[in-house]
Scaffold this active site. Structure first.
Site, PDB file in Angstrom:
ATOM      1  CG  HIS A 167      12.591  -0.074   2.152  1.00 38.50           C
ATOM      2  ND1 HIS A 167      12.999   0.993   1.737  1.00 38.50           N
ATOM      3  CD2 HIS A 167      11.558   0.401   2.904  1.00 38.50           C
ATOM      4  CE1 HIS A 167      12.496   2.286   2.169  1.00 38.50           C
ATOM      5  NE2 HIS A 167      11.368   1.780   2.630  1.00 38.50           N
ATOM      6  CG  HIS A 168       7.713  -0.404   4.199  1.00 35.71           C
ATOM      7  ND1 HIS A 168       7.584   0.373   5.449  1.00 35.71           N
ATOM      8  CD2 HIS A 168       8.185   0.333   3.123  1.00 35.71           C
ATOM      9  CE1 HIS A 168       7.846   1.772   4.976  1.00 35.71           C
ATOM     10  NE2 HIS A 168       8.131   1.797   3.712  1.00 35.71           N
ATOM     11  CD1 TRP A 194       0.580   3.249  10.556  1.00 37.35           C
ATOM     12  CD2 TRP A 194       0.037   4.050   8.486  1.00 37.35           C
ATOM     13  NE1 TRP A 194       1.681   3.514   9.856  1.00 37.35           N
ATOM     14  CE2 TRP A 194       1.508   3.751   8.627  1.00 37.35           C
ATOM     15  CE3 TRP A 194      -0.334   4.319   7.216  1.00 37.35           C
ATOM     16  CZ2 TRP A 194       2.305   4.203   7.471  1.00 37.35           C
ATOM     17  CZ3 TRP A 194       0.460   4.436   6.313  1.00 37.35           C
ATOM     18  CH2 TRP A 194       1.878   4.471   6.423  1.00 37.35           C
ATOM     19  CB  THR A 231      17.995  12.050   1.118  1.00 34.44           C
ATOM     20  OG1 THR A 231      17.089  11.228   0.427  1.00 34.44           O
ATOM     21  CG2 THR A 231      17.487  12.500   2.378  1.00 34.44           C
ATOM     22  NE  ARG A 280       5.712  -0.515  14.102  1.00 35.77           N
ATOM     23  CZ  ARG A 280       5.536   0.247  13.132  1.00 35.77           C
ATOM     24  NH1 ARG A 280       6.465   0.045  12.076  1.00 35.77           N
ATOM     25  NH2 ARG A 280       4.899   1.220  12.908  1.00 35.77           N
ATOM     26  CG  HIS A 304      -0.180   8.052  17.104  1.00 41.00           C
ATOM     27  ND1 HIS A 304      -0.227   9.477  17.470  1.00 41.00           N
ATOM     28  CD2 HIS A 304       0.872   7.780  16.685  1.00 41.00           C
ATOM     29  CE1 HIS A 304       0.953   9.810  17.270  1.00 41.00           C
ATOM     30  NE2 HIS A 304       1.744   8.771  16.715  1.00 41.00           N
ATOM     31  CE1 TYR A 310      12.302   9.892   0.850  1.00 46.86           C
ATOM     32  CE2 TYR A 310      11.221   8.095   0.239  1.00 46.86           C
ATOM     33  CZ  TYR A 310      12.204   8.586   0.706  1.00 46.86           C
ATOM     34  OH  TYR A 310      13.320   8.063   1.206  1.00 46.86           O
ATOM     35  CG  HIS A 369       8.941   4.098   0.735  1.00 47.37           C
ATOM     36  ND1 HIS A 369       9.315   3.922   2.241  1.00 47.37           N
ATOM     37  CD2 HIS A 369       9.813   4.995   0.346  1.00 47.37           C
ATOM     38  CE1 HIS A 369      10.224   4.621   2.378  1.00 47.37           C
ATOM     39  NE2 HIS A 369      10.663   5.251   1.461  1.00 47.37           N
ATOM     40  CG  ASP A 421      -8.304  31.076  -5.992  1.00 45.48           C
ATOM     41  OD1 ASP A 421      -7.700  30.073  -5.654  1.00 45.48           O
ATOM     42  OD2 ASP A 421      -9.055  31.413  -5.908  1.00 45.48           O
ATOM     43  CB  SER A 467      -9.512  15.068  -0.078  1.00 44.22           C
ATOM     44  OG  SER A 467      -8.434  16.231   0.450  1.00 44.22           O
ATOM     45  CB  SER A 468      -4.652  13.565  -1.438  1.00 41.06           C
ATOM     46  OG  SER A 468      -4.533  13.925   0.066  1.00 41.06           O
ATOM     47  CD  GLU A 473       0.404   9.015   2.287  1.00 40.68           C
ATOM     48  OE1 GLU A 473       0.388   9.181   1.115  1.00 40.68           O
ATOM     49  OE2 GLU A 473      -0.341   9.435   3.115  1.00 40.68           O
ATOM     50  CE  LYS A 524      15.269  17.221  -1.755  1.00 34.89           C
ATOM     51  NZ  LYS A 524      14.798  18.324  -2.639  1.00 34.89           N
ATOM     52  CB  SER A 565      14.789  24.555  -0.200  1.00 37.82           C
ATOM     53  OG  SER A 565      15.007  23.135  -0.010  1.00 37.82           O
TER      54      SER A 565
END
Lengths: 312, 576
Positions: free
Chosen positions: B321-322, B158, B347, B469, B95, B276, B272, B124, B188-189, B274, B350, B287
Site C-alpha cells: 500500500h506504499h 529515508w 486497531t 511532499r 530527519h 507497527y 510497514h 535482568d 542492534s535491534s 516497522e 484497541k 494500555s
C-alpha cells in the site's frame, strides 16, 4: 492538617487557571482551523473537475470522508464524555468491569462492516476510474491504437510522457512509445497541449530515476519508473478560450533529486482544431530548429571546429 | 457473560494471609572501586542500559526535531531561499532516518529494557552482555550516520529509492553511511529483539502465565517478533544496494535488467512492519497507563493482547500500500487495499477498549493520563486518514503528498511520541525516585497538543490542494502559502511544548518530590520494588495471581493491617 487543606485550595485555584488557559489555547486552535478554509479551497476535499477519473476519485473520497466524520465524532465524543463525566469524585468508585464479550464482538463486527461497505463502494467506482470512456462528439477523430488502456471504440490521442531530472518531455502521436526519438513526432517540454472532449492516453516512462506524473485535477498519480511503462488517461471537458485559458498544474510527486521541486507540469486544454494547428506549428518549429543545427554543424565542420563525424 | 467481580464479599483463604513482604527490596552498597563513567560504559545492568537508551534516543530526537524545524522554516513562505534543494534533501533524509531508526524504534527498546524485567519480576534480561552490545551498536550506528554532517549527508530520503540512491545519482559516501546505519541499528535491534523474546518467554515471575502478562510486555514481545521478521529483509536489501553501488551487481539497475520496483517491495516489506514496530509498544504503554488512572481493570485484556498479535500478523501483509502508484497490477492493489482495511479492525478494537476502560472509571487526570487521552484523540484521526490512503484509487491522489505526511505524523508523532511522553510521566518516578512537576507537565501537554494539531492538521489540506511532499520550495498563488505558514508556526509551538517536558525532567531529576515505591497505586510489578530499583530489582519475587499483582499485594496488606496503604505521594493525585 489546616496547612494541607490550604495547600489543596491553592492547588485547586491553580488548576482552574490552568484549565482556563488550556481552553483559551484550544479556542485559538479551533479559530485558526476555522479561518484556514477561507484562505483557500480544498481544505477537506480533493482537486477535481479536469477529467472524469479525477471526479470519480473525488466523489469516492467524499463518501469516505462522510463515513470517517461520523466514526470520528462518535469515537471522540465517547472519549471526551468519559474523560469529563467519570472524573474521580469523593465517594465515587470505579466500576470493576473486566470486559463484555457481547459488546466487544459487536464493535469488532461493526468496524468490519464499515470496511466491507467501503470495499464494495470502491469496487463499484473502480471501473469508471481506471477505464477511459470514448471521446465525446466534437472531440478529435482518431485512428485506433493497440496500446493500453483503450476506450471502448479504440479512438484516442496518445501522448508519451518522459520523466527526466528535472523536466517532463511530451511526445505526441500514437506510435510515440516505440520510437519517441527516431520518428519525427512533435514534442514539447513542461507544457502539454491536448484537445478537449478527447480521451488522452498517457504512456509514462523515465530515463533516469523514479518520477511520478501527477496533475491533481486530471486524475491520480502514476510513477514513472525506469525500465517500466505505466499508463493513465484523462478526458478534459473544457477548452481554453482567449478570455479563460484552461491550464491544469501539476508536478513530479516522487523525490527525484535536488531540483525535484522545479519539475512542474502544465496541461493546456484547447479545441481539437487548435490542437491540430498547434501540432503542425510545433513540428514546423522543431524541423526549423533541426535545420539550424544541421546548418551550424556544417559551418563548424567546414571551419574544423567539429570533426567529420560531428564530434568536437 | 458477567465479568463484574465483587472483591469485598470474596472469602479470603488462610494461605493468602501470610505476612506480605513489607521490605520489597534493598540496596546493596558495595565500595566504589571505579569511576562513575566506567560504571556506565561497562554496565550490563538492564536499568542502566535502559537509561542510556532513553538518553541517547532523546538526543537524536532533539537533532531530528531541529532538522524538522529547519525544513518548516524553509517552507514557511513561497520561494524561500533559506535552504538549497541539496540541503533540504539532506535534512529530510536525516530527519526521517533519525526519527525512525535512532529515535522511535530504539526508545521503545529503552523502555523495554528498563521495564520488561521489572514488570515480569526478573532480575535482568536473559543475555545482559548481549544487551549492552545492542546499545553500543545503536550508538555506533548513530555516530556513523551523523558523522556525514562533516562530509556529505545522504540526500535520497529515508526510503533511498534506487536509481536515485545508486552510485550514478548519489555518488557521495553519505548514502553508504546510511546503509551502514541500517546495518548497525538493524543488528542492534535484532539482538535486542532476541533478548526480549528470550527474557519474556523464560523469566516471568511464578504464576505469571500468558494471560497475566502485562500488556506493555505483550507489546514488547510482539515488537520483538516483528523486528525478527522484518529486519533481515531490509538488511539484505541494503546489502544489495551496497553491492550495486560498489561491487558491480545490478539488482536495482534498470539499464542492466535490474528492477527499481524490487527495492520498493523489499524496503516496504520491512517498512510497514516497522510502522507497527514503532507504534505497538506505544499501544502497550497506553494500555498500562489508562487502567491505573481510571482505577479500573483494563477492559477486554484478551482482546487487546490478541489484537496486538493480529496487527503484527497483518503488518507483514500490507506493504504494497506504499506502492499504489508504482507499476503493480490492479489485482495486487485490490489485495493490499483489503489487507490494509483488515488491520483497521484490531486497531479499532484497541481504541474502543481503551475508551471502555475510561468509561465508569474514577479518573485521576495526571499528566501521564492526559498524554494517553491526547494520544487516543490524535491516533483516531491518524487511523481514519489511514483508511483514506488504503483505498487505492484515492491513494493515487493522496500518495506522496502532504496528506500522507500529515497521516504518518498523526500516527507516529501524535501517536508514538505522545505515548512515549505518557510513558515518561508515568515511569520517571520509578527510574529516578522523583516525581515530575504535574503543572509543568500539563502545560507541556497542552502546548504540544495545540502545536501538533496546528502543524499537521493543515497538512491534510496542503496535500488535498496538490502539494507533493519533499519539495524544498513552491510558487505563490497555488493556495499553499497560508497553510504552510500555519504549519510552521505550529511546529515551533510543538517544539516549545517538548522543551517544557525536557526542562521538567532536568529540574526534577534531582529536585523533584520523592515518589516512594508506588506513587500511582499502579498494577504491575515494577512498583513492588523501591524507586529507583536496586541492582537486583527484587529481594522477593511475589507469586502472581492476576494481571494486576500490585493491586493484589496492596489489598492483601490492607486486609492484614486494616489501614489504607499510603504509598509515596499518590494521595496528592487523588483529586486532580
Amino acid at each position: 492538617m489546616r496547612a494541607l487543606a490550604n495547600e489543596q485550595q491553592i492547588g485547586r485555584q491553580r488548576g482552574h487557571r490552568a484549565r482556563a488557559l488550556s481552553f483559551a489555547l484550544a479556542l485559538s486552535l479551533l479559530g485558526s482551523l476555522a479561518f484556514a478554509p477561507i484562505a483557500s479551497a480544498n481544505f477537506l476535499t480533493l482537486k477535481h473537475g479536469g477529467s472524469p477519473n479525477a471526479n470519480q476519485i473525488s466523489s469516492l473520497y467524499n463518501i469516505i470522508l462522510y463515513i470517517a466524520a461520523v466514526v470520528f465524532f462518535v469515537v471522540a465524543g465517547a472519549l471526551l464524555y468519559s474523560v469529563f463525566k467519570f472524573r474521580a469524585k469523593k465517594g465515587a468508585v470505579a466500576a470493576q468491569v473486566h470486559g463484555n464479550t457481547r459488546l466487544e464482538i459487536g464493535w469488532t463486527v461493526a468496524a468490519a462492516l464499515i470496511l466491507v461497505a467501503l470495499t464494495v463502494i470502491t469496487f463499484v467506482k473502480l471501473p469508471k476510474i481506471i477505464n477511459p470512456p470514448n471521446s465525446s462528439t466534437g472531440g478529435l477523430v482518431l485512428s485506433a491504437s493497440v496500446t493500453q488502456p483503450t476506450p471502448p471504440n479504440g479512438k484516442k490521442v496518445t501522448v508519451c510522457v518522459q520523466g527526466r531530472q528535472y523536466i517532463w518531455r511530451y511526445t505526441y502521436g500514437n506510435d510515440c512509445l516505440n520510437n519517441a526519438f527516431a520518428s519525427k513526432l512533435p514534442y514539447s517540454y513542461q507544457l502539454m497541449v491536448v484537445p478537449a472532449n478527447t480521451t488522452v492516453i498517457l504512456d509514462i516512462q523515465s530515463t533516469d530515476v523514479v518520477h511520478s506524473w501527477w496533475v491533481p485535477s486530471l486524475g491520480g498519480k502514476v510513477d514513472a519508473v525506469p525500465g517500466y511503462t505505466t499508463y493513465t488517461w484523462f478526458k478534459a471537458p473544457k477548452a481554453s478560450t482567449p478570455q479563460r485559458p484552461v491550464i491544469y498544474h501539476g508536478q513530479c510527486a516522487q523525490l527525484c533529486g535536488r531540483d525535484h521541486a522545479a519539475m512542474t507540469a502544465q496541461v493546456q486544454v484547447v479545441t481539437p482544431a487548435q490542437y491540430t494547428a498547434w501540432l503542425s506549428r510545433q513540428s514546423d518549429l522543431i524541423s526549423k530548429a533541426n535545420a539550424q543545427v544541421t546548418q551550424l554543424r556544417a559551418i563548424l565542420t567546414a571551419q574544423g571546429v567539429l570533426s567529420s563525424n560531428g564530434n568536437l | 457473560m458477567s465479568a463484574v467481580t465483587e472483591h469485598a464479599v470474596r472469602p479470603v483463604p488462610e494461605r493468602a494471609l501470610r505476612p506480605a513482604p513489607q521490605v520489597t527490596a534493598h540496596e546493596i552498597v558495595t565500595p566504589r572501586r571505579t569511576k562513575r563513567w566506567i560504571d556506565w560504559v561497562t554496565t550490563t545492568d538492564h536499568k542502566k542500559i535502559g537509561i542510556m537508551y532513553l538518553v541517547t534516543t532523546f538526543v537524536f530526537f532533539g537533532l531530528g526535531g531541529m532538522e524538522a524545524l529547519m525544513m518548516r522554516l524553509q517552507l514557511s513562505e513561497p520561494n524561500n531561499t533559506l535552504l538549497s534543494g541539496e540541503t533540504y534533501n539532506q535534512l529530510l533524509t536525516l530527519h526521517g532516518t533519525t526519527m525512525v531508526f535512532l529515535f522511535v524504534v530504539p526508545v521503545m527498546a529503552g523502555f523495554g529494557n528498563y521495564f520488561v524485567p521489572l514488570m515480569i519480576g526478573a532480575r535482568d534480561m536473559a543475555f545482559p552482555r548481549l544487551n549492552a552490545l545492542s546499545y553500543w551498536l545503536l550508538l555506533a550506528g548513530g555516530i556513523v550516520f551523523y558523522a556525514t554532517l562533516f562530509f556529505h549527508p545522504p540526500e535520497a530520503g529515508w526510503w533511498s529509492y534506487p536509481p536515485l540512491a545508486s552510485i550514478q545519482f548519489s555518488p557521495s559516501g553519505g548514502q553508504d553511511a546510511w546503509i551502514f546505519l541500517i546495518h548497525l541499528t538493524g543488528i542492534s535491534s535484532l539482538l535486542g529483539a532476541i533478548n526480549f523474546y528470550a527474557t519474556i518467554v523464560n523469566m516471568r515471575a511464578p504464576g505469571m502465565s500468558w494471560g497475566r502478562l502485562p500488556l506493555f510486555v505483550w507489546a514488547i514481545l510482539v515488537y520483538a517478533i516483528l523486528l525478527i521478521i522484518a529486519l533481515p529483509v531490509v538488511a539484505a536489501a541494503v546489502t544489495m544496494l551496497l553491492t550495486d553501488r560498489h561491487f558491480g551487481t545490478h539488482f536495482f539497475d534498470p539499464t542492466a535488467h535490474g528492477s527499481p520496483v524490487l527495492w520498493q517491495h523489499l524496503f516496504w516489506f520491512f517498512g510497514h512492519p516497522e510502522v507497527y514496530i514503532m507504534i505497538l509498544p506505544g499501544f502497550g504503554m497506553i494500555s498500562e497507563v489508562i487502567p491505573v488512572f481510571s482505577r479500573k481493570p483494563i477492559f477486554g485484556y484478551k482482546a487487546i493482547a490478541a489484537s496486538t498479535a493480529v496487527i503484527a500478523f497483518l503488518a507483514t501483509l500490507v506493504w504494497a500500500h506504499h506502492m499504489f502508484a508504482s507499476p503493480v497490477p490492479i489485482v495486487v492493489l485490490g489485495f493490499f487495499m483489503l489487507s490494509s482495511f483488515l488491520i483497521g479492525v484490531p486497531t479499532g478494537v484497541k481504541v474502543f477498549n481503551w475508551i471502555a476502560t475510561l468509561w465508569r472509571g474514577s479518573i485521576v487526570m495526571t499528566t501521564s493520563l492526559l498524554f494517553a487521552v491526547g494520544f487516543i484523540a490524535i491516533f483516531v484521526i491518524g487511523g481514519i486518514t489511514g483508511i483514506f490512503l488504503a483505498v487505492f484509487p484515492v491513494d493515487w491522489q493522496l500518495n506522496d503528498t502532504y496528506f500522507v505526511v500529515a497521516h504518518f505524523h498523526y500516527v507516529l508523532m501524535g501517536g508514538a511520541v505522545f505515548s512515549i511522553f505518557a510513558g515518561i510521566y508515568y515511569w520517571f518516578p520509578k527510574i529516578t525516585g522523583r516525581l515530575l512537576d504535574e503543572r509543568l507537565g500539563k502545560l507541556s501537554f497542552w502546548v504540544m497538543f495545540i502545536g501538533f494539531n496546528m502543524t499537521f492538521f493543515v497538512q491534510h489540506a496542503l496535500g488535498l490542494s496538490g502539494m507533493p511532499r519533499r519539495i524544498y520550495t513552491y510558487q505563490p498563488g497555488l493556495g499553499w502559502s497560508t497553510y504552510n505558514l500555519i504549519s510552521t508556526i505550529g511546529a515551533f509551538i510543538l517544539g516549545v511544548g517538548i522543551v517544557l517536558t525536557i526542562i521538567n525532567v532536568a529540574i526534577n531529576y534531582k529536585r523533584g518530590l520523592l515518589a516512594g515505591p508506588d506513587p500511582w497505586k499502579a498494577n504491575t510489578l515494577e512498583w513492588f520494588t523501591t524507586s529507583p530499583p536496586p541492582v537486583n530489582n527484587f529481594d522477593v519475587i511475589p507469586r502472581v495471581r492476576s494481571v494486576e499483582p500490585m493491586r493484589d499485594i496492596r489489598r492483601q496488606i490492607e486486609r492484614q493491617t486494616g489501614v489504607s496503604q499510603k504509598t509515596g505521594g499518590s494521595e496528592r493525585f487523588a483529586r486532580m
